[in-house]
Design a protein around this motif. Structure first.
Motif, PDB file in Angstrom:
ATOM      1  N   LYS A 255      48.339  53.835  36.806  1.00 59.89           N
ATOM      2  CA  LYS A 255      48.529  53.559  38.224  1.00 59.89           C
ATOM      3  C   LYS A 255      47.427  52.612  38.675  1.00 59.89           C
ATOM      4  O   LYS A 255      46.291  52.705  38.212  1.00 59.89           O
ATOM      5  N   THR A 256      47.736  51.740  39.620  1.00 59.86           N
ATOM      6  CA  THR A 256      46.734  50.776  40.074  1.00 59.86           C
ATOM      7  C   THR A 256      47.131  50.172  41.412  1.00 59.86           C
ATOM      8  O   THR A 256      48.331  50.113  41.736  1.00 59.86           O
ATOM      9  N   GLY A 257      46.152  49.738  42.175  1.00 63.90           N
ATOM     10  CA  GLY A 257      46.441  49.071  43.444  1.00 63.90           C
ATOM     11  C   GLY A 257      47.128  47.739  43.230  1.00 63.90           C
ATOM     12  O   GLY A 257      48.053  47.363  43.942  1.00 63.90           O
ATOM     13  N   MET A 258      46.677  47.005  42.198  1.00 60.25           N
ATOM     14  CA  MET A 258      47.274  45.714  41.874  1.00 60.25           C
ATOM     15  C   MET A 258      47.190  45.508  40.372  1.00 60.25           C
ATOM     16  O   MET A 258      46.200  45.886  39.738  1.00 60.25           O
ATOM     17  N   ALA A 259      48.250  44.918  39.795  1.00 65.37           N
ATOM     18  CA  ALA A 259      48.278  44.639  38.363  1.00 65.37           C
ATOM     19  C   ALA A 259      48.666  43.184  38.129  1.00 65.37           C
ATOM     20  O   ALA A 259      49.582  42.663  38.769  1.00 65.37           O
ATOM     21  N   MET A 260      47.948  42.541  37.201  1.00 61.69           N
ATOM     22  CA  MET A 260      48.262  41.175  36.778  1.00 61.69           C
ATOM     23  C   MET A 260      48.868  41.235  35.390  1.00 61.69           C
ATOM     24  O   MET A 260      48.232  41.710  34.446  1.00 61.69           O
ATOM     25  N   PHE A 261      50.118  40.748  35.263  1.00 60.97           N
ATOM     26  CA  PHE A 261      50.854  40.844  34.015  1.00 60.97           C
ATOM     27  C   PHE A 261      50.985  39.485  33.340  1.00 60.97           C
ATOM     28  O   PHE A 261      50.873  38.431  33.970  1.00 60.97           O
ATOM     29  N   LYS A 262      51.304  39.526  32.026  1.00 63.64           N
ATOM     30  CA  LYS A 262      51.632  38.345  31.234  1.00 63.64           C
ATOM     31  C   LYS A 262      50.606  37.233  31.464  1.00 63.64           C
ATOM     32  O   LYS A 262      49.414  37.454  31.322  1.00 63.64           O
ATOM     33  N   GLN A 263      51.065  36.038  31.815  1.00 63.07           N
ATOM     34  CA  GLN A 263      50.156  34.906  32.000  1.00 63.07           C
ATOM     35  C   GLN A 263      49.969  34.573  33.484  1.00 63.07           C
ATOM     36  O   GLN A 263      49.783  33.411  33.856  1.00 63.07           O
ATOM     37  N   SER A 264      49.995  35.587  34.299  1.00 66.63           N
ATOM     38  CA  SER A 264      49.785  35.382  35.738  1.00 66.63           C
ATOM     39  C   SER A 264      48.373  34.882  35.989  1.00 66.63           C
ATOM     40  O   SER A 264      47.452  35.123  35.209  1.00 66.63           O
ATOM     41  N   GLN A 265      48.215  34.169  37.110  1.00 67.30           N
ATOM     42  CA  GLN A 265      46.919  33.620  37.492  1.00 67.30           C
ATOM     43  C   GLN A 265      46.589  34.019  38.921  1.00 67.30           C
ATOM     44  O   GLN A 265      47.479  34.113  39.770  1.00 67.30           O
ATOM     45  N   LEU A 266      45.293  34.204  39.188  1.00 68.80           N
ATOM     46  CA  LEU A 266      44.889  34.599  40.538  1.00 68.80           C
ATOM     47  C   LEU A 266      43.406  34.323  40.738  1.00 68.80           C
ATOM     48  O   LEU A 266      42.586  34.560  39.849  1.00 68.80           O
ATOM     49  N   ALA A 267      43.062  33.817  41.925  1.00 67.16           N
ATOM     50  CA  ALA A 267      41.667  33.695  42.354  1.00 67.16           C
ATOM     51  C   ALA A 267      41.379  34.824  43.335  1.00 67.16           C
ATOM     52  O   ALA A 267      42.129  35.025  44.296  1.00 67.16           O
ATOM     53  N   LEU A 268      40.305  35.559  43.100  1.00 74.59           N
ATOM     54  CA  LEU A 268      39.941  36.712  43.926  1.00 74.59           C
ATOM     55  C   LEU A 268      38.535  36.526  44.484  1.00 74.59           C
ATOM     56  O   LEU A 268      37.566  36.420  43.725  1.00 74.59           O
ATOM     57  N   LYS A 269      38.434  36.524  45.833  1.00 70.16           N
ATOM     58  CA  LYS A 269      37.133  36.350  46.471  1.00 70.16           C
ATOM     59  C   LYS A 269      37.020  37.283  47.673  1.00 70.16           C
ATOM     60  O   LYS A 269      37.905  37.323  48.530  1.00 70.16           O
ATOM     61  N   ASN A 270      35.943  38.046  47.718  1.00 74.38           N
ATOM     62  CA  ASN A 270      35.619  38.858  48.900  1.00 74.38           C
ATOM     63  C   ASN A 270      36.717  39.860  49.249  1.00 74.38           C
ATOM     64  O   ASN A 270      37.035  40.074  50.420  1.00 74.38           O
ATOM     65  N   ASN A 271      37.281  40.496  48.220  1.00 67.74           N
ATOM     66  CA  ASN A 271      38.347  41.465  48.454  1.00 67.74           C
ATOM     67  C   ASN A 271      37.850  42.892  48.279  1.00 67.74           C
ATOM     68  O   ASN A 271      36.819  43.145  47.663  1.00 67.74           O
ATOM     69  N   LEU A 272      38.628  43.830  48.814  1.00 66.94           N
ATOM     70  CA  LEU A 272      38.339  45.260  48.680  1.00 66.94           C
ATOM     71  C   LEU A 272      39.541  45.952  48.064  1.00 66.94           C
ATOM     72  O   LEU A 272      40.658  45.850  48.581  1.00 66.94           O
ATOM     73  N   PHE A 273      39.319  46.661  46.952  1.00 63.06           N
ATOM     74  CA  PHE A 273      40.330  47.512  46.335  1.00 63.06           C
ATOM     75  C   PHE A 273      39.806  48.939  46.448  1.00 63.06           C
ATOM     76  O   PHE A 273      38.842  49.309  45.766  1.00 63.06           O
ATOM     77  N   ALA A 274      40.434  49.731  47.300  1.00 62.25           N
ATOM     78  CA  ALA A 274      39.855  51.036  47.618  1.00 62.25           C
ATOM     79  C   ALA A 274      40.938  52.073  47.908  1.00 62.25           C
ATOM     80  O   ALA A 274      42.058  51.736  48.304  1.00 62.25           O
ATOM     81  N   GLN A 275      40.573  53.337  47.678  1.00 60.81           N
ATOM     82  CA  GLN A 275      41.421  54.477  48.025  1.00 60.81           C
ATOM     83  C   GLN A 275      42.783  54.410  47.335  1.00 60.81           C
ATOM     84  O   GLN A 275      43.805  54.788  47.897  1.00 60.81           O
ATOM     85  N   ASN A 276      42.781  53.918  46.085  1.00 63.85           N
ATOM     86  CA  ASN A 276      44.002  53.888  45.288  1.00 63.85           C
ATOM     87  C   ASN A 276      43.982  55.037  44.285  1.00 63.85           C
ATOM     88  O   ASN A 276      42.951  55.329  43.690  1.00 63.85           O
ATOM     89  N   ASP A 277      45.129  55.671  44.094  1.00 58.34           N
ATOM     90  CA  ASP A 277      45.218  56.783  43.157  1.00 58.34           C
ATOM     91  C   ASP A 277      45.458  56.213  41.761  1.00 58.34           C
ATOM     92  O   ASP A 277      46.577  56.188  41.251  1.00 58.34           O
ATOM     93  N   GLY A 278      44.411  55.751  41.143  1.00 55.19           N
ATOM     94  CA  GLY A 278      44.466  55.059  39.864  1.00 55.19           C
ATOM     95  C   GLY A 278      43.359  54.030  39.852  1.00 55.19           C
ATOM     96  O   GLY A 278      42.302  54.232  40.466  1.00 55.19           O
ATOM     97  N   TYR A 279      43.584  52.913  39.178  1.00 54.09           N
ATOM     98  CA  TYR A 279      42.617  51.817  39.185  1.00 54.09           C
ATOM     99  C   TYR A 279      42.744  51.016  40.475  1.00 54.09           C
ATOM    100  O   TYR A 279      43.777  51.036  41.149  1.00 54.09           O
TER     101      TYR A 279
END
Length: 505
Positions: A255-279
């Motif tokens: 379980k996770t708040g967000m998952a990146m699969f296969k060859q997906s791409q993403l830039a992540l800056k100044n984000n909060l991943f919190a209070q998720n039941d999993g990763y």
């Protein structure tokens, strides 16, 4: 005849009677005029308070009052004092800068807010009031896939109220731009997919107006989360919060708040991943973290992040991974560090400012240069081995204040297998480090050790390092392998089951 007839109807009025009658009429007119309210006209030199026009706003919207039309007709300096004279019963609002011409406040409840300004020139005071009425707009429903270029606007001022409700799984199949301040709330067990059929996510908030993905019920594990398949190099998330996800598994039972699969791409800056039941975030092998900086992972049930070996070097020292997670570690999943042809050059793992350790979930083979910076801690899961291939090397050079540590995920002796090095590189060295609690199984040639050098011309320099808690030898040096001559004297050995250094003959 006319005279006689007229006279016959009554006596002719005298001049005195006529004068009295006219006087009575004039007096009555005067009384009528003086009985009306006279318009109030302020003297041109009066002190006048003006609280500005009434306003209609949304709950959560910053309201700016305006007393700039207040003035003193004689040009004297004036002071301001604003107060809240009426507000909804449950409101706890206060004014910011109440002694200025333009104080502000944020309505926190629906209803009317009456504000009064008292203007003084030092001798006299004048007051005026303004009425602010706060209401709540209703969220829109997003219940269809995004198949055309779409922009989601910030409709509701309060960051605690959703602009949009998502009642079912939806897929983004075109470019989706989410503006600063937008809050999207997901119903129970709902998933948000950014697919590889043209889907693009551009979610760029600001420090003051964050974009929020939340559950309608704001509890851990309320909705499923975000699945990113899109391979677009435009995908970006800045100042975004991903909260309350993890109601169901997405990949490999995780379980996770967000998952990146296969060859997906993403830039992540100044984000909060919190209070998720999993990763908080899962990054699969082959997925690409294009940028990664100053992200925070807190209060997730598992680790804040699980990331492939290929992406570990993208993680920045300022991000926070130790903040109330189930495991305050960066979990590393993968079998290799570097490509076999060495095309990626030396790979650097940095030490985090919050001292978060890397946790290896699998045995890994190092196929290129692997540099560990001062302060890095590498934890190994049960029975994991770190293998340095012939073409690779390990350069782990700490300082007296910031040691580099290799240890097991549990603080018990003989927990993981250890470091097995076949490297022939002159850069293969360990200094100012600690290696502990390996030797759970035979690392090579049926023998256990924290560190083993094995293979033709395999070599390593190791100094100023504490080697402890092995289920076998501290260091094992195989046939045709070599170690610096002062290895026994320049390192510390404690609590190993067998000899400090064992040389095969």
């Amino acid at each position: 005849m006319n005279y006689v007839a007229t006279h016959a109807q009554g006596p002719r009025p005298t001049r005195l009677a006529f004068v009295k009658k006219v006087s009575t009429l004039l007096l009555s007119a005067a009384l009528l005029v003086t009985g009306c309210k006279k318009p109030q006209v302020e003297p041109v030199d009066a002190l006048t308070a003006n609280a500005g026009p009434d306003q209609t706003v949304q709950v959560g919207q910053t309201v700016t009052l305006d007393g700039t039309a207040s003035h003193d007709g004689q040009g004297k300096a004036i002071t301001f004092q604003w107060t809240v004279t009426k507000k909804p019963a449950a409101s706890t609002v206060t004014l910011t800068a109440p002694t200025t011409t333009k104080p502000t406040f944020v309505p926190d409840e629906v209803g009317e807010y009456e504000l009064e300004v008292a203007v003084s020139n030092g001798a006299i005071t004048n007051v005026d009031k303004v009425l602010v009425t706060a209401s709540v707009a209703q969220p829109l429903t997003l219940d269809k896939d995004i198949t055309v270029k779409t922009i989601l606007e910030d409709r509701i001022a309060s960051p605690n109220l959703p602009d949009y409700i998502v009642p079912r799984n939806i897929a983004v199949k075109h470019e989706l731009t989410i503006k600063p301040g937008v809050v999207i709330a997901f119903e129970r067990d709902v998933r948000f997919d950014i697919n590889d059929e043209g889907g693009i996510l551009i979610a760029k908030g600001t420090a003051d107006k964050k974009i929020r993905f939340i559950g309608v019920g704001q509890t851990k594990g309320y909705w499923i989360g975000i699945m990113l398949y899109s391979e677009s190099n435009v995908n970006v998330m800045e100042h975004v919060e991903v909260l309350h996800a993890g109601s169901r598994t997405m990949l490999d039972g995780k379980k996770t708040g967000m998952a990146m699969f296969k060859q997906s791409q993403l830039a992540l800056k100044n984000n909060l991943f919190a209070q998720n039941d999993g990763y908080g975030l899962l990054v699969q092998e082959e997925a690409i973290l294009r940028e990664f900086s100053t992200n925070v992972f807190s209060n997730n049930s598992e680790a804040g992040i699980i990331v492939s070996t290929e992406n570990v070097a993208k993680l920045d020292v300022a991000s926070v991974f130790t903040s109330g997670n189930g495991r305050n570690v960066v979990e590393v999943n993968g079998s290799y560090i570097g490509h076999s042809n060495g095309s990626d050059g030396e790979i650097n793992w940095k030490g985090f400012a919050d001292k978060t350790p890397y946790r290896l979930l699998n045995t890994i083979a190092v196929r290129t240069g692997w540099r560990l910076h001062p302060g890095v801690t590498v934890e190994a899961a049960r029975d994991v081995t770190v293998i340095i291939n012939e073409e690779g090397y390990l350069l782990a050079k700490g300082t007296a204040e910031q040691k580099i540590r290799f240890t097991g995920a549990a603080n018990t002796t003989a927990y993981w297998v250890g470091i097995l090095s076949h490297s022939t590189s002159t850069q293969n060295s360990i200094d100012q480090a600690e290696i502990s609690n390996a030797g759970s199984k035979a690392i090579v040639s049926g023998k256990r050790a924290n560190l083993a050098l094995y293979g033709h011309d395999a070599a390593m320099t190791i100094r100023n390092t504490r080697i402890s808690g092995s289920g076998g030898y501290g260091i094992l040096v195989g046939y045709y392998a070599s170690i610096n001559d002062d290895a026994n004297a320049s390192n510390t050995f404690e609590g190993n089951a067998q000899a400090r250094i064992q040389y095969e003959e």
